[in-house]
Design an enzyme around this catalytic site. Structure first.
Site, PDB file in Angstrom:
ATOM      1  N   HIS A   1      70.141  85.371  63.759  1.00 15.75           N
ATOM      2  CA  HIS A   1      69.485  86.186  63.387  1.00 15.75           C
ATOM      3  C   HIS A   1      69.931  86.583  62.079  1.00 15.75           C
ATOM      4  O   HIS A   1      71.169  86.568  61.502  1.00 15.75           O
ATOM      5  CB  HIS A   1      69.152  87.450  63.951  1.00 15.75           C
ATOM      6  CG  HIS A   1      68.774  87.301  65.588  1.00 15.75           C
ATOM      7  ND1 HIS A   1      68.326  88.372  66.283  1.00 15.75           N
ATOM      8  CD2 HIS A   1      69.016  86.483  66.155  1.00 15.75           C
ATOM      9  CE1 HIS A   1      67.981  87.810  67.271  1.00 15.75           C
ATOM     10  NE2 HIS A   1      68.427  86.851  67.370  1.00 15.75           N
TER      11      HIS A   1
ATOM     12  N   ARG B   1      63.249  91.429  58.749  1.00 12.49           N
ATOM     13  CA  ARG B   1      63.384  92.404  57.646  1.00 12.49           C
ATOM     14  C   ARG B   1      64.793  93.221  57.965  1.00 12.49           C
ATOM     15  O   ARG B   1      65.550  93.636  57.354  1.00 12.49           O
ATOM     16  CB  ARG B   1      62.110  93.485  57.525  1.00 12.49           C
ATOM     17  CG  ARG B   1      62.348  94.430  56.357  1.00 12.49           C
ATOM     18  CD  ARG B   1      61.284  95.429  56.647  1.00 12.49           C
ATOM     19  NE  ARG B   1      61.541  96.340  57.598  1.00 12.49           N
ATOM     20  CZ  ARG B   1      60.921  97.154  58.158  1.00 12.49           C
ATOM     21  NH1 ARG B   1      59.833  97.457  57.175  1.00 12.49           N
ATOM     22  NH2 ARG B   1      61.074  98.169  58.999  1.00 12.49           N
ATOM     23  N   GLY B   2      64.691  93.594  59.338  1.00 15.87           N
ATOM     24  CA  GLY B   2      65.712  94.630  59.855  1.00 15.87           C
ATOM     25  C   GLY B   2      65.082  95.923  59.771  1.00 15.87           C
ATOM     26  O   GLY B   2      64.254  96.304  58.919  1.00 15.87           O
TER      27      GLY B   2
ATOM     28  N   HIS C   1      54.350  96.513  65.591  1.00 15.85           N
ATOM     29  CA  HIS C   1      55.382  97.111  65.200  1.00 15.85           C
ATOM     30  C   HIS C   1      55.565  98.615  64.905  1.00 15.85           C
ATOM     31  O   HIS C   1      54.526  99.144  64.730  1.00 15.85           O
ATOM     32  CB  HIS C   1      55.755  96.393  64.069  1.00 15.85           C
ATOM     33  CG  HIS C   1      57.135  96.901  63.261  1.00 15.85           C
ATOM     34  ND1 HIS C   1      57.225  97.799  62.251  1.00 15.85           N
ATOM     35  CD2 HIS C   1      58.454  96.559  63.580  1.00 15.85           C
ATOM     36  CE1 HIS C   1      58.565  98.016  61.931  1.00 15.85           C
ATOM     37  NE2 HIS C   1      59.267  97.177  62.936  1.00 15.85           N
TER      38      HIS C   1
ATOM     39  N   GLU D   1      69.614  85.490  74.052  1.00 15.27           N
ATOM     40  CA  GLU D   1      70.149  86.534  73.085  1.00 15.27           C
ATOM     41  C   GLU D   1      71.262  87.161  73.394  1.00 15.27           C
ATOM     42  O   GLU D   1      71.146  87.809  74.545  1.00 15.27           O
ATOM     43  CB  GLU D   1      68.795  87.563  72.470  1.00 15.27           C
ATOM     44  CG  GLU D   1      69.419  88.236  71.452  1.00 15.27           C
ATOM     45  CD  GLU D   1      68.492  89.367  71.062  1.00 15.27           C
ATOM     46  OE1 GLU D   1      67.273  89.124  70.453  1.00 15.27           O
ATOM     47  OE2 GLU D   1      68.764  90.739  71.222  1.00 15.27           O
TER      48      GLU D   1
ATOM     49  N   THR E   1      72.500  88.040  67.214  1.00 15.62           N
ATOM     50  CA  THR E   1      71.908  89.017  66.361  1.00 15.62           C
ATOM     51  C   THR E   1      72.722  89.420  65.495  1.00 15.62           C
ATOM     52  O   THR E   1      74.048  89.062  65.391  1.00 15.62           O
ATOM     53  CB  THR E   1      71.561  90.540  66.956  1.00 15.62           C
ATOM     54  OG1 THR E   1      72.858  90.976  67.412  1.00 15.62           O
ATOM     55  CG2 THR E   1      70.852  90.190  68.301  1.00 15.62           C
TER      56      THR E   1
ATOM     57  N   ALA F   1      59.975  90.580  55.927  1.00 16.68           N
ATOM     58  CA  ALA F   1      60.488  89.445  56.535  1.00 16.68           C
ATOM     59  C   ALA F   1      59.836  88.102  55.796  1.00 16.68           C
ATOM     60  O   ALA F   1      60.476  86.994  55.549  1.00 16.68           O
ATOM     61  CB  ALA F   1      60.212  89.327  57.918  1.00 16.68           C
TER      62      ALA F   1
ATOM     63  N   GLN G   1      69.756 102.397  80.003  1.00 20.27           N
ATOM     64  CA  GLN G   1      69.464 101.162  79.278  1.00 20.27           C
ATOM     65  C   GLN G   1      68.211 100.996  78.903  1.00 20.27           C
ATOM     66  O   GLN G   1      67.611 100.566  77.615  1.00 20.27           O
ATOM     67  CB  GLN G   1      70.181  99.847  79.852  1.00 20.27           C
ATOM     68  CG  GLN G   1      69.622  98.322  79.321  1.00 20.27           C
ATOM     69  CD  GLN G   1      68.956  97.623  80.377  1.00 20.27           C
ATOM     70  OE1 GLN G   1      68.418  98.201  81.292  1.00 20.27           O
ATOM     71  NE2 GLN G   1      69.550  96.296  80.324  1.00 20.27           N
TER      72      GLN G   1
HETATM   73  P1  FAD Z   1      58.341  92.649  58.937  1.00 15.54           P
HETATM   74  O1  FAD Z   1      57.728  91.410  59.420  1.00 15.54           O
HETATM   75  O2  FAD Z   1      58.791  92.750  57.364  1.00 15.54           O
HETATM   76  O3  FAD Z   1      57.494  93.783  59.461  1.00 15.54           O
HETATM   77  C1  FAD Z   1      57.900  95.188  59.261  1.00 15.54           C
HETATM   78  C2  FAD Z   1      56.809  96.106  59.062  1.00 15.54           C
HETATM   79  O4  FAD Z   1      56.240  95.968  57.601  1.00 15.54           O
HETATM   80  C3  FAD Z   1      55.587  96.074  60.192  1.00 15.54           C
HETATM   81  O5  FAD Z   1      55.125  97.123  60.434  1.00 15.54           O
HETATM   82  C4  FAD Z   1      54.620  94.935  59.522  1.00 15.54           C
HETATM   83  O6  FAD Z   1      53.273  95.337  59.998  1.00 15.54           O
HETATM   84  C5  FAD Z   1      54.710  95.576  57.957  1.00 15.54           C
HETATM   85  N1  FAD Z   1      54.503  94.387  57.163  1.00 15.54           N
HETATM   86  C6  FAD Z   1      54.969  93.188  57.096  1.00 15.54           C
HETATM   87  N2  FAD Z   1      54.715  92.358  56.003  1.00 15.54           N
HETATM   88  C7  FAD Z   1      54.217  93.287  55.053  1.00 15.54           C
HETATM   89  C8  FAD Z   1      53.731  93.062  53.901  1.00 15.54           C
HETATM   90  N3  FAD Z   1      53.746  91.978  53.057  1.00 15.54           N
HETATM   91  N4  FAD Z   1      53.296  94.229  53.274  1.00 15.54           N
HETATM   92  C9  FAD Z   1      53.063  95.377  53.791  1.00 15.54           C
HETATM   93  N5  FAD Z   1      53.487  95.746  55.057  1.00 15.54           N
HETATM   94  C10 FAD Z   1      54.149  94.612  55.817  1.00 15.54           C
HETATM   95  N6  FAD Z   1      66.816  94.001  63.960  1.00 15.54           N
HETATM   96  C11 FAD Z   1      68.418  93.825  63.310  1.00 15.54           C
HETATM   97  O7  FAD Z   1      68.891  94.506  62.706  1.00 15.54           O
HETATM   98  N7  FAD Z   1      68.994  92.515  63.887  1.00 15.54           N
HETATM   99  C12 FAD Z   1      68.764  91.593  64.617  1.00 15.54           C
HETATM  100  O8  FAD Z   1      69.345  90.772  65.011  1.00 15.54           O
HETATM  101  C13 FAD Z   1      67.329  91.824  65.325  1.00 15.54           C
HETATM  102  N8  FAD Z   1      66.755  90.757  65.887  1.00 15.54           N
HETATM  103  C14 FAD Z   1      65.474  91.000  66.358  1.00 15.54           C
HETATM  104  C15 FAD Z   1      64.951  89.956  67.154  1.00 15.54           C
HETATM  105  C16 FAD Z   1      63.673  90.107  67.705  1.00 15.54           C
HETATM  106  C17 FAD Z   1      63.149  88.876  68.310  1.00 15.54           C
HETATM  107  C18 FAD Z   1      63.007  91.185  67.388  1.00 15.54           C
HETATM  108  C19 FAD Z   1      61.456  91.402  67.941  1.00 15.54           C
HETATM  109  C20 FAD Z   1      63.432  92.140  66.609  1.00 15.54           C
HETATM  110  C21 FAD Z   1      64.678  92.055  66.167  1.00 15.54           C
HETATM  111  N9  FAD Z   1      65.286  93.072  65.323  1.00 15.54           N
HETATM  112  C22 FAD Z   1      66.621  92.955  64.939  1.00 15.54           C
HETATM  113  C23 FAD Z   1      64.527  94.474  65.092  1.00 15.54           C
HETATM  114  C24 FAD Z   1      63.938  94.070  63.668  1.00 15.54           C
HETATM  115  O9  FAD Z   1      64.787  94.010  62.436  1.00 15.54           O
HETATM  116  C25 FAD Z   1      62.888  95.476  63.339  1.00 15.54           C
HETATM  117  O10 FAD Z   1      61.847  95.524  64.244  1.00 15.54           O
HETATM  118  C26 FAD Z   1      62.373  95.485  61.903  1.00 15.54           C
HETATM  119  O11 FAD Z   1      61.857  97.003  61.842  1.00 15.54           O
HETATM  120  C27 FAD Z   1      61.297  94.712  61.507  1.00 15.54           C
HETATM  121  O12 FAD Z   1      61.677  93.272  61.385  1.00 15.54           O
HETATM  122  P2  FAD Z   1      60.606  92.322  60.931  1.00 15.54           P
HETATM  123  O13 FAD Z   1      61.120  91.007  60.743  1.00 15.54           O
HETATM  124  O14 FAD Z   1      59.635  92.220  62.085  1.00 15.54           O
HETATM  125  O15 FAD Z   1      59.918  92.803  59.730  1.00 15.54           O
END
Ligand code: FAD
Length: 290
Positions: A80, A110-111, A150, A17, A51, A126, A213
């Site tokens: 991403h 989701r972000g 999370h 990444e 990212t 997401a 870091q």
């Molecule tokens: P989701 O899957 O939507 O989950 C977010 C929260 O909502 C969780 O607590 C989950 O339990 C809950 N949830 C999920 N679905 C539902 C639903 N249907 N109803 C109710 N609650 C729900 N961030 C950036 O800004 N840019 C990047 O490029 C980036 N890259 C990443 C790469 C990796 C491998 C990882 C692990 C994280 C990355 N992140 C990045 C961080 C990420 O955006 C954050 O962790 C964000 O807060 C959650 O994103 P998610 O896609 O997991 O969200």
């Protein structure tokens, strides 16, 4: 190459990444990043993920890196993409631009919630984005997973329920947040399997190279740092060579144990630097260096 095909390989898949450099008006940092990636190419990565700044703040730079990884380095890129502050129309345009550029895979997120709370209500999770991407494009989709839950979740079980929703909507591979205790990852994978998630769960590895870091990265997420590792880093925080050596040794042990458990791949959070990751891969896969 699409994600499914990549993770059908018999050898563990190596992926990296990187992120678009900040404050880079003269392009020097981007030039440096491309040089670091040229070095990392010697370790035969199957994928480089790039990212995306929440709200689209790095969109142009992210796209440029994705295209250069594909066209100059000839490595499969995976942009991403985050949806919490982005409209349906913008996402549709972005997907079209990516497909036009020959991109085949995307990590759908989701972000993080914006600090001022202003979100665009088109996509709240997401899973909504994944469903939309599958409907609007032929891209293969990956999602994020959290071995320790999370940061916003009420329980790991609930988080895994939503992860299952992400795979039901079409996520083919899960990349995990960084972690340091392999047992937490193994238990997470077991829980995923029990919940009916059969997709590869690729461990995300952070090579620790400085105490600052480590503190920054771990303040952003829920992650346990083994006491003895943390003590060693903190005790020698002013000795950067020692901290780096300690971080590399830790990662080599961590990755070796993961490989012995048969993981499908290792996804390295490179922080745009090649040296620690190079040492780790040379140590665990000496035969893969070309
Ligand atoms: P989701 O899957 O939507 O989950 C977010 C929260 O909502 C969780 O607590 C989950 O339990 C809950 N949830 C999920 N679905 C539902 C639903 N249907 N109803 C109710 N609650 C729900 N961030 C950036 O800004 N840019 C990047 O490029 C980036 N890259 C990443 C790469 C990796 C491998 C990882 C692990 C994280 C990355 N992140 C990045 C961080 C990420 O955006 C954050 O962790 C964000 O807060 C959650 O994103 P998610 O896609 O997991 O969200």
């Amino acid at each position: 190459m699409k994600l499914k095909e990549i993770y059908e390989q018999t050898e563990p898949v190596i992926s990296f990444e990187v992120f678009p450099p900040k404050d880079d008006s003269n392009g020097e940092k981007l030039k440096k990043l491309m040089k670091e990636l040229e070095i990392l190419k010697h370790y035969n990565p199957s994928l480089v993920s790039v990212t995306y700044g929440a709200g689209g703040s790095t969109r142009d730079k992210s796209e440029e890196i994705v295209c250069r990884v594909k066209n100059e380095l000839k490595i499969t890129p995976m942009p991403h993409f985050t949806c919490v502050s982005t409209s349906r129309e913008t996402i549709k345009n972005y997907l079209q631009a990516m497909e036009k550029a020959g991109v085949e895979n995307i990590l759908a997120l989701r972000g993080d919630m914006p600090k001022d709370g202003t979100i665009c209500h088109d996509f709240l999770h997401a899973s909504d984005l994944i469903e939309f991407i599958k409907r609007e494009s032929s891209l293969s989709v990956a999602a994020a997973g959290y071995p320790e839950g999370h940061i916003e979740t009420e329980s790991l079980e609930k988080d895994i329920e939503y992860l299952k929703l992400k795979t039901d909507k079409g996520a083919e591979v899960i990349y995990t947040q960084l972690f340091f205790e392999n047992d937490k990852y193994f238990k997470f994978v077991e829980k995923c399997r029990n919940a009916g998630i059969d997709e590869p769960v690729v461990p995300g590895i952070l090579p620790v190279t400085s105490s600052k870091q480590l503190a920054k990265m771990t303040s952003l997420c829920r992650v346990t740092i083994p006491e003895d590792f943390l003590c060693a880093i903190e005790k020698h925080c002013d000795d950067s060579d020692y901290v780096k050596k300690c971080g590399i040794e830790f990662a080599v042990k961590q990755c070796s144990e993961l490989i012995n458990h048969g993981v499908t791949g290792l996804h390295f959070y490179t922080l745009n630097k090649s040296s620690a990751v190079s040492e780790i891969i040379s140590s665990i896969f000496p035969e893969r260096v070309n």
